[in-house]
Scaffold this active site. Structure first.
Site, PDB file in Angstrom:
ATOM      1  N   TYR A  82     -14.241  -2.957  10.183  1.00  6.30           N
ATOM      2  CA  TYR A  82     -12.867  -2.435  10.199  1.00  6.30           C
ATOM      3  C   TYR A  82     -12.202  -2.690  11.548  1.00  6.30           C
ATOM      4  CZ  TYR A  82      -9.286   1.249   9.364  1.00  6.30           C
ATOM      5  OH  TYR A  82      -8.127   1.966   9.181  1.00  6.30           O
ATOM      6  N   GLU A  93      -3.219  -7.367  -6.325  1.00  2.18           N
ATOM      7  CA  GLU A  93      -4.495  -7.274  -5.610  1.00  2.18           C
ATOM      8  C   GLU A  93      -4.338  -8.146  -4.356  1.00  2.18           C
ATOM      9  OE1 GLU A  93      -7.782  -5.801  -5.729  1.00  2.18           O
ATOM     10  OE2 GLU A  93      -7.574  -6.882  -3.853  1.00  2.18           O
ATOM     11  N   ASN A 115       0.982  -2.555   5.449  1.00  7.66           N
ATOM     12  CA  ASN A 115       0.291  -1.271   5.616  1.00  7.66           C
ATOM     13  C   ASN A 115      -1.029  -1.193   4.853  1.00  7.66           C
ATOM     14  OD1 ASN A 115       0.132   1.854   5.833  1.00  7.66           O
ATOM     15  ND2 ASN A 115       0.224   1.451   3.635  1.00  7.66           N
ATOM     16  N   ALA A 155     -12.838  -5.031  13.619  1.00  6.11           N
ATOM     17  CA  ALA A 155     -12.535  -6.465  13.744  1.00  6.11           C
ATOM     18  C   ALA A 155     -11.202  -6.777  13.070  1.00  6.11           C
ATOM     19  CB  ALA A 155     -13.652  -7.287  13.109  1.00  6.11           C
ATOM     20  N   SER A 165      -5.172   0.242  13.765  1.00  9.14           N
ATOM     21  CA  SER A 165      -5.903   1.520  13.815  1.00  9.14           C
ATOM     22  C   SER A 165      -6.401   1.737  15.231  1.00  9.14           C
ATOM     23  CB  SER A 165      -7.113   1.478  12.870  1.00  9.14           C
ATOM     24  OG  SER A 165      -7.978   2.569  13.133  1.00  9.14           O
ATOM     25  N   GLY A 195       0.803  -1.221   0.000  1.00  9.98           N
ATOM     26  CA  GLY A 195       0.000   0.000   0.000  1.00  9.98           C
ATOM     27  C   GLY A 195       0.831   1.263   0.000  1.00  9.98           C
TER      28      GLY A 195
END
Ligand code: NDP
Length: 241
Positions: A140, A50, A76, A142, A128, A9
């Site tokens: 998210y 991907e 990331n 989770a 996060s 990423g």
């Protein structure tokens, strides 16, 4: 820093900042994501990938592991599918888990054997602040809490071979991901800013500096930890991404 780093990423945002700081530190950097990186450097390379595609991710990671001495891995790449419990779907969960968690595990499995042989490795997983709990983030949070679990477990499995595994958990950072949900100048963005103890949204470099600290050879006594780079939001319990 010597050796090769793999960063997922790195076409924008935090990953791009991590790649830039790793290049500044002297590493060869391989980036994995769908779009090419915006930055150009003789020690920077890119493989389109991907990351939700298991077979493609496994195959490319094994090819890279066979060719390069990967000593640093930054998982990331990530994406959010915001929504309340009523809005979130099982497909959202599958997608977000595949990108954030499954891809990270596949890459760690591919690069850990080389790190074990070298008796040195540094792995950072991008979690996060939402892992602590945040409304509209059932899927998210989770996935990001899952990455903290992987970090803590693999710290124990890999420590004896000189490999550290840590997580960085950003709060709101002004990247494409955040700007998409909080357009500059919007009331929604201002409400988030007002809820951040330091009074501003973070920058990709704020997060990348913490990642580089954990990747440094000198940081070998820090493993299994999650560093929150969040302007204080994880303490106040308000705001966050
Ligand atoms: P960006 O949207 O700027 O960057 C996300 C990166 O992930 C891009 O390089 C993108 O590349 C890559 N990516 C997304 N989906 C895929 C996919 N299916 N396959 C391969 N690569 C993919 O986001 P940020 O820099 O903000 O986010 C980086 C990390 O930080 C994420 O894990 C995010 O969850 C986390 N984070 C961000 C916060 C914020 O406020 N910004 C807060 C907390 C955590 P491409 O599109 O080229 O494939």
């Amino acid at each position: 820093m010597e050796g090769t780093a793999v960063v997922t990423g790195a076409s924008s945002g935090i990953g791009e900042a991590v790649a830039r700081l790793l290049l500044d530190a002297g590493c060869h950097v391989i980036t994995l994501q769908r779009r090419p990186p915006r930055i150009r450097h003789e020690r920077l390379s890119f493989h389109p990938l991907e990351l939700t595609d298991v077979a493609a991710t496994r195959q490319l990671a094994e090819e890279i592991a066979a060719q390069r001495a990967v000593r640093y891995l930054v998982n990331n790449a990530g994406a959010n599918r915001p929504g309340s419990l009523e809005q979130a779907t099982a497909e959202d969960l599958d997608h977000v888990m595949a990108l954030n968690v499954r891809a990270a595990m596949i890459l760690i499995k591919a690069f850990a054997p080389g790190m074990r042989s070298a008796k040195f490795g540094r792995i950072v997983n991008m979690s996060s602040r939402a892992a602590m709990g945040k409304t509209q983030r059932v899927v998210y949070s989770a996935a990001k809490a899952g990455l903290i679990g992987i970090t803590r477990t693999l710290c124990l499995e890999l420590a004896a071979d000189g490999i550290t595994v840590n997580a960085v958990a950003p709060g709101p950072v002004a990247t494409e991901l955040f700007d998409h949900g909080h357009p500059p100048g919007s009331d929604k963005r201002q409400r988030v800013i007002d809820s951040i103890p330091v009074g501003r949204v973070g920058t990709p470099d704020d997060v990348a500096r913490a990642v580089l600290f954990l990747l440094a050879p000198e940081s070998g006594y820090i493993t299994g930890q999650t560093i929150f780079v969040c302007g204080g939001t994880s303490v106040s319990g308000s705001g966050g991404a």
